[in-house]
Design an enzyme around this catalytic site. Structure first.
Site, PDB file in Angstrom:
ATOM      1  N   HIS A 158     -10.072   1.369   1.726  1.00 40.59           N
ATOM      2  CA  HIS A 158      -9.416   2.811   2.310  1.00 40.59           C
ATOM      3  C   HIS A 158     -10.796   3.671   2.564  1.00 40.59           C
ATOM      4  O   HIS A 158     -10.621   4.695   3.545  1.00 40.59           O
ATOM      5  CB  HIS A 158      -8.693   3.485   1.270  1.00 40.59           C
ATOM      6  CG  HIS A 158      -7.188   2.790   1.056  1.00 40.59           C
ATOM      7  ND1 HIS A 158      -6.395   3.021   2.089  1.00 40.59           N
ATOM      8  CD2 HIS A 158      -6.633   2.077   0.426  1.00 40.59           C
ATOM      9  CE1 HIS A 158      -5.118   2.459   1.942  1.00 40.59           C
ATOM     10  NE2 HIS A 158      -5.208   2.022   0.629  1.00 40.59           N
ATOM     11  N   CYS A 178       0.818  -1.212  -0.103  1.00 39.21           N
ATOM     12  CA  CYS A 178       0.136   0.165   0.068  1.00 39.21           C
ATOM     13  C   CYS A 178       0.953   1.246  -0.103  1.00 39.21           C
ATOM     14  O   CYS A 178       1.785   1.311   0.683  1.00 39.21           O
ATOM     15  CB  CYS A 178      -0.869   0.076   1.088  1.00 39.21           C
ATOM     16  SG  CYS A 178      -2.070   1.384   1.269  1.00 39.21           S
ATOM     17  N   HIS A 197      -9.185  -3.980  -1.583  1.00 40.00           N
ATOM     18  CA  HIS A 197      -7.947  -3.112  -1.020  1.00 40.00           C
ATOM     19  C   HIS A 197      -8.441  -1.648  -1.070  1.00 40.00           C
ATOM     20  O   HIS A 197      -8.342  -1.117   0.012  1.00 40.00           O
ATOM     21  CB  HIS A 197      -6.824  -3.526  -1.749  1.00 40.00           C
ATOM     22  CG  HIS A 197      -5.612  -2.543  -1.139  1.00 40.00           C
ATOM     23  ND1 HIS A 197      -4.453  -2.961  -0.343  1.00 40.00           N
ATOM     24  CD2 HIS A 197      -5.383  -1.291  -1.112  1.00 40.00           C
ATOM     25  CE1 HIS A 197      -3.637  -2.185   0.197  1.00 40.00           C
ATOM     26  NE2 HIS A 197      -4.472  -0.909  -0.353  1.00 40.00           N
ATOM     27  N   GLU A 198      -8.883  -1.107  -2.315  1.00 40.21           N
ATOM     28  CA  GLU A 198      -9.132   0.171  -2.557  1.00 40.21           C
ATOM     29  C   GLU A 198     -10.226   0.709  -1.820  1.00 40.21           C
ATOM     30  O   GLU A 198     -10.327   1.652  -1.067  1.00 40.21           O
ATOM     31  CB  GLU A 198      -9.134   0.565  -3.874  1.00 40.21           C
ATOM     32  CG  GLU A 198      -7.774   0.382  -4.749  1.00 40.21           C
ATOM     33  CD  GLU A 198      -6.562   0.926  -4.219  1.00 40.21           C
ATOM     34  OE1 GLU A 198      -6.696   2.013  -3.344  1.00 40.21           O
ATOM     35  OE2 GLU A 198      -5.577   0.377  -4.116  1.00 40.21           O
TER      36      GLU A 198
HETATM   37 NI    NI Z   1      -3.527   1.142  -0.427  1.00 40.02          NI
END
Ligand code: NI
Length: 178
Positions: free
Chosen positions: A146, A100, A142-143
């Site tokens: 966030h 990341c 994953h995105e």
């Molecule tokens: Ni990330």
């Protein structure tokens, strides 16, 4: 067009739930998307979420085209995704390495759903609805994490599998991370 500073783990904005975008097709949204694109490209990342550049809105971009950092990864089309919703289509979780840009220099093994449906909007407000698997599914999970204040180490089940990229993968070009 600007490359923005990427916030690193420890910054409180990365732990917040991002707000939904309420107006599409605006100069502000296009400017944000251009900054996300430029910042991700400069860092050779596979994806970037707006909170990572300090903007707490539900906006992510991602895409991989023969990224030297992910030689094994399938190509993922460049995608702008606003107000995303992810629906897992497979209870099965698959382990895979992640990095990341907000956690530079490290990699860890993270379990993710192997197949998901994601829905959302592009910058003009047109709907996006895709069913994906494998690396594409991993990147979008994953995105979108966030946007709910989650960084990948918080998803790890075994922290012995967190390490420095340069130690884990000595052959890999580690000038940037994502
Ligand atoms: Ni990330």
């Amino acid at each position: 067009m600007a490359v923005r500073e990427i916030l690193r783990m420890g910054h409180p904005v990365l732990l917040r739930h991002a707000d939904p975008v309420t107006r599409f097709d605006t100069p502000e949204l296009y400017a944000l998307l251009e900054d996300l694109h430029d910042t991700m490209a400069a860092a050779n990342g596979a994806g970037l979420a707006a909170p990572q550049i300090g903007v707490s809105l539900q906006v992510v971009v991602f895409g991989v085209r023969s990224n030297p950092r992910y030689p094994e990864a399938a190509q993922v089309p460049y995608t702008v995704l606003v107000n995303p919703v992810i629906t897992p289509l497979d209870e099965a979780l698959e382990d895979g390495w992640e990095g990341c840009l907000s956690v530079p220099g490290l990699r860890g093994i993270v379990p993710r759903h192997s197949r998901v449906r994601y829905q959302g909007f592009d910058a003009a407000g047109r709907s996006i609805d895709r069913t994906v698997e494998g690396f594409h599914a991993r990147v979008v999970q994953h995105e979108c994490d966030h946007l709910i204040g989650k960084l990948y180490p918080m998803r790890m089940r075994d922290l012995t599998q967190l390490g420095y990229t340069s130690v884990l993968f000595p052959g890999l070009d580690d000038s940037d991370d994502d």
